[in-house]
Scaffold this active site. Structure first.
Site, mmCIF file in Angstrom:
data_model
loop_
_atom_site.group_PDB
_atom_site.id
_atom_site.type_symbol
_atom_site.label_atom_id
_atom_site.label_comp_id
_atom_site.label_asym_id
_atom_site.label_seq_id
_atom_site.Cartn_x
_atom_site.Cartn_y
_atom_site.Cartn_z
ATOM 1 N N CYS A 85 0.824 -1.249 0.046
ATOM 2 C CA CYS A 85 0.011 0.071 0.113
ATOM 3 C C CYS A 85 0.945 1.349 -0.015
ATOM 4 C CB CYS A 85 -0.798 0.065 1.217
ATOM 5 S SG CYS A 85 -1.954 -1.458 1.413
ATOM 6 N N GLU B 210 4.462 -13.259 -14.651
ATOM 7 C CA GLU B 210 4.193 -12.079 -13.853
ATOM 8 C C GLU B 210 3.459 -10.995 -14.556
ATOM 9 O OE1 GLU B 210 7.680 -10.931 -10.297
ATOM 10 O OE2 GLU B 210 8.182 -10.597 -12.280
ATOM 11 N N ARG C 153 3.932 0.517 -6.448
ATOM 12 C CA ARG C 153 3.787 -0.394 -5.411
ATOM 13 C C ARG C 153 2.687 -1.395 -5.323
ATOM 14 N NH1 ARG C 153 6.587 1.899 -0.740
ATOM 15 N NH2 ARG C 153 5.291 0.740 0.791
ATOM 16 N N ASN D 297 -0.517 1.062 6.056
ATOM 17 C CA ASN D 297 0.331 -0.121 5.283
ATOM 18 C C ASN D 297 0.503 -1.170 6.071
ATOM 19 O OD1 ASN D 297 1.532 -1.872 3.488
ATOM 20 N ND2 ASN D 297 3.514 -0.302 3.514
ATOM 21 N N GLY D 298 0.077 -2.246 6.101
ATOM 22 C CA GLY D 298 0.832 -3.400 7.029
ATOM 23 C C GLY D 298 -0.547 -4.156 7.140
ATOM 24 N N TRP E 83 -3.635 -2.291 -1.366
ATOM 25 C CA TRP E 83 -3.640 -3.483 -2.169
ATOM 26 C C TRP E 83 -4.034 -4.386 -1.053
ATOM 27 C CZ3 TRP E 83 -1.223 -8.247 -1.080
ATOM 28 C CH2 TRP E 83 -1.045 -9.141 -2.291
ATOM 29 N N LYS F 175 4.932 -4.037 -5.715
ATOM 30 C CA LYS F 175 6.282 -3.889 -6.086
ATOM 31 C C LYS F 175 7.147 -4.059 -4.914
ATOM 32 C CE LYS F 175 10.040 -2.609 -8.185
ATOM 33 N NZ LYS F 175 10.748 -3.483 -9.255
ATOM 34 N N HIS G 198 13.348 -36.072 -16.215
ATOM 35 C CA HIS G 198 12.787 -36.532 -15.040
ATOM 36 C C HIS G 198 11.363 -36.432 -14.532
ATOM 37 C CE1 HIS G 198 16.722 -38.450 -14.012
ATOM 38 N NE2 HIS G 198 17.326 -37.368 -14.329
ATOM 39 N N GLU H 94 13.965 -17.496 -13.458
ATOM 40 C CA GLU H 94 13.713 -15.808 -13.754
ATOM 41 C C GLU H 94 13.005 -15.565 -15.071
ATOM 42 O OE1 GLU H 94 13.790 -11.684 -13.242
ATOM 43 O OE2 GLU H 94 13.751 -13.360 -12.114
ATOM 44 N N LYS I 245 9.206 -13.896 -14.905
ATOM 45 C CA LYS I 245 8.937 -12.603 -15.529
ATOM 46 C C LYS I 245 7.666 -12.778 -16.546
ATOM 47 C CE LYS I 245 11.736 -9.862 -14.059
ATOM 48 N NZ LYS I 245 11.438 -10.446 -12.793
#
Length: 607
Positions: free
Chosen positions: A2, A486, A27, A98-99, A74, A602, A502, A479, A483
């Site tokens: 947030c 995401e 964010r 925020n939290g 968020w 973010k 495997h 990675e 990406k």
């Protein structure tokens, strides 16, 4: 997570708050709102979705006043709707947060017992209601806020605004960052300095457990014990260019393109123009004191650590354990003596990583961190913090921060190897010469943009994509897959090439693109062999390699992207570029929100 902003200004607060919130969009958020005080009257406006929706609300229902608070939410507790959007308000107080308030259920029971009901699904509403309870007991706004802060448990950055108080904000932080900005007869509050950059470059960062009483002409900070605290005012170097797209369609495109510049900046800070000198901050670090290294991080930063594990174990001959921060401390792992604990975080505020650092404090011989924000909590709580010099990264999907993290980790591995006698001075000089050339090679790699865009149009049609790599390219395969999923929302997985047989090879058919990361290194022939197994089963292979690798192995592949030649140990940094470009152009082709992908934030400042 947030975003929080507060203003005690000389001009109308609403447009300033909205503009500041725009700088916090990176964010991640799903609703937004502001509250102001005008002639003593407290009022608020909120909206679901993007800030443009809040702007529309304010056009039709303006909000006056020169004191105010704003928030991008968020969602954690409760769905993203107007009722759950911040600021939350009781009668005489509005709060942004925020939290996570971990004891909000217990506090709700207390409030219910005192005849106070709640109307939202959020934990934050409890803060506003509790503060109002203390106001109703005859306490001043300052005392009511202090008593409220003392009652809540969890992680929070808070900012309070009160009815009848046009020259007062109260802010507090525990586990989530919060900054105070100083102006001329004005004061500001923000989740980070980026939010406040156009208003002031004079910033005071609250430390863990601090709370502050703010007026236009004063700032009083109390520490976790309630004692007056002196916190430094620092001058930031954030300018408008850092938070502007600079002519690019998206921040992610800009940040991919910035990599040659920021990598050159990082190398220049750590490596002398010639010779074998690596310059670490302060007194540096003595790697002969350690027998092993623990590396802890989340997401992309964790994959940077997995890459560094190859470097440290191969070049430095030190055993390295890499852990996901969100699991690390709950395992309660033993930390032997002569252990260095290294934490990597772009923001320096990642909640799980910070908690892991605190678990290791007092157990590990030395706490190291690699961060992009040198004033962050992780940096301040480390024995040695190594900045990556990436500059502000706005796109949620990390690009330039990742390659800068890799660069600093590579230099740290070289320094450790030299100190421990595993790398001679002549060998170090040769390695550093290769490092000095690396930003230029990354610049050359920018020429693959058109080829990446062409291939991405095909990837955009896929439902599943596999990425393969061997050795230090295996973390890069992870990675590349991260990406892609995401920002394009395509299911993607990264595998070590040798593990394909495997199990994952069962997924291979002509509808599943296989991205093979194969610089012509010591494992090239083995990677090509694995690639041939895929092609024999109808797999649609995209080969990413250098010119000689393409000459040797490109027959029969779907497409090839040709990269510049580079020293083997630096290949993961260079090959991050095509992984990023493929994800970016695929997302653009699919029409997704590249910079602010759904459900993502973010900076993850809550567990």
């Amino acid at each position: 997570m947030c975003g929080i902003v507060g203003v005690l200004g000389n001009h109308e607060a609403a447009p300033i708050l909205v503009e500041a919130l725009k700088r916090l969009e990176y964010r991640g958020y799903d609703s937004a709102g502001i509250a102001t005080v005008k002639e003593g009257a407290l009022d608020r406006r909120r909206a679901v979705g993007k800030l443009v929706n809040l702007s529309d609300v304010l056009v039709h229902n303006p909000l006056a006043g020169k004191a105010g608070i704003g928030h991008t939410r968020w969602a954690t507790h409760g769905a993203p709707n107007v009722g759950n959007a911040h600021p939350h308000r009781a009668t005489d107080v509005a709060v942004v947060h925020n939290g996570i308030i971990e004891n909000f259920r217990e506090l709700r029971e207390f409030l219910t017992e005192n005849g106070i009901g709640y109307v939202t699904d959020t934990d934050t509403e409890t803060v506003a209601l509790l503060c109002q309870y203390y106001l109703d007991q005859g306490n001043s706004p300052r005392d009511a806020a202090e008593q409220t802060i003392a009652r809540i448990d969890g992680a929070y950055a808070l900012c309070f605004l009160f009815q009848g108080q046009a020259d007062l904000l109260i802010a507090a932080r525990k586990g989530s960052p919060l900054a105070i900005g100083h102006g001329e007869g004005e004061m500001f509050v923000g989740s980070d300095a980026i939010a406040l950059a156009p208003m002031t470059d004079q910033i005071t960062y609250l430390e863990e457990g601090d709370w502050a009483v703010i007026t236009r002409n004063s700032l009083e900070i109390r520490d976790i014990n309630g004692a007056i605290a002196s916190r430094a005012v620092t001058k930031t170097n954030i300018d408008a260019a850092m938070i502007d797209k600079g002519g690019h369609k998206h921040f992610m495109a800009k940040e991919i393109a910035e990599q040659p510049t920021v990598l050159s900046e990082a190398v220049g800070h750590y490596v002398a123009a010639e010779g074998a000198e690596i310059n670490l901050p302060g007194a540096g670090i003595d790697f002969t004191k350690f027998d092993r290294i623990i590396m802890v991080a989340c997401g992309t930063a964790n994959l940077a650590c997995l890459t560094a594990k190859y470097w440290f174990e191969q070049i430095t001959r030190m055993p390295v354990e890499v852990d996901v921060a969100s699991e690390f401390r709950y395992r309660e792992p033993p930390i032997p003596s002569r252990t260095a604990a290294l934490f990597v975080s772009q923001s320096g505020e990642t909640a799980d990583t910070l908690a892991a650092l605190r678990y290791c404090t007092g157990k590990a011989e030395t706490i190291l961190s690699i961060v992009n924000v040198s004033t962050s909590s992780i940096a301040r709580e480390s024995d040695l913090a190594l900045p990556i010099y990436a500059g502000a990264e706005i796109g949620v999907a990390s690009t330039k921060a990742f390659t800068c993290q890799l660069t600093v980790l590579a230099l740290l591995a070289l320094e450790a190897a030299h100190q421990r006698g595993e790398l001679s001075t002549d060998e170090l000089v040769k390695k550093l010469d290769q490092v000095r050339l690396m930003p230029g090679l990354v610049n050359q790699a920018m020429s693959i943009a058109d080829a990446s865009e062409t291939v991405a149009r095909g990837l955009a049609e896929a439902q599943d994509v596999l990425f393969l790599g061997r050795g230090a390219m295996f973390p890069l395969a992870l990675e590349g897959a991260l990406k892609l999923k995401e920002i394009s929302y395509i299911h993607a997985e990264g595998y070590a090439s040798g593990e394909l047989k495997h199990g994952p090879i069962a997924l291979v058919d002509d509808r599943v693109p296989i991205v093979v990361l194969a610089p012509r290194d010591s494992l090239f022939e083995k990677t090509v062999s694995n690639m041939q197994e895929v092609m024999a089963r109808g797999g649609k292979v995209l080969l990413i390699t250098d010119a000689e690798g393409a000459r040797i192995a490109s027959d029969g592949v779907w497409d090839t992207i040709v990269m510049p030649d580079i020293a083997d140990f630096l290949a993961p940094i260079l090959y991050a570029v095509p992984a990023q470009m493929l994800a970016y152009h695929t997302a653009v082709a699919k029409g997704t929100d590249v910079d602010q992908p759904r459900n993502l934030a973010k900076s993850v400042t809550v567990e």
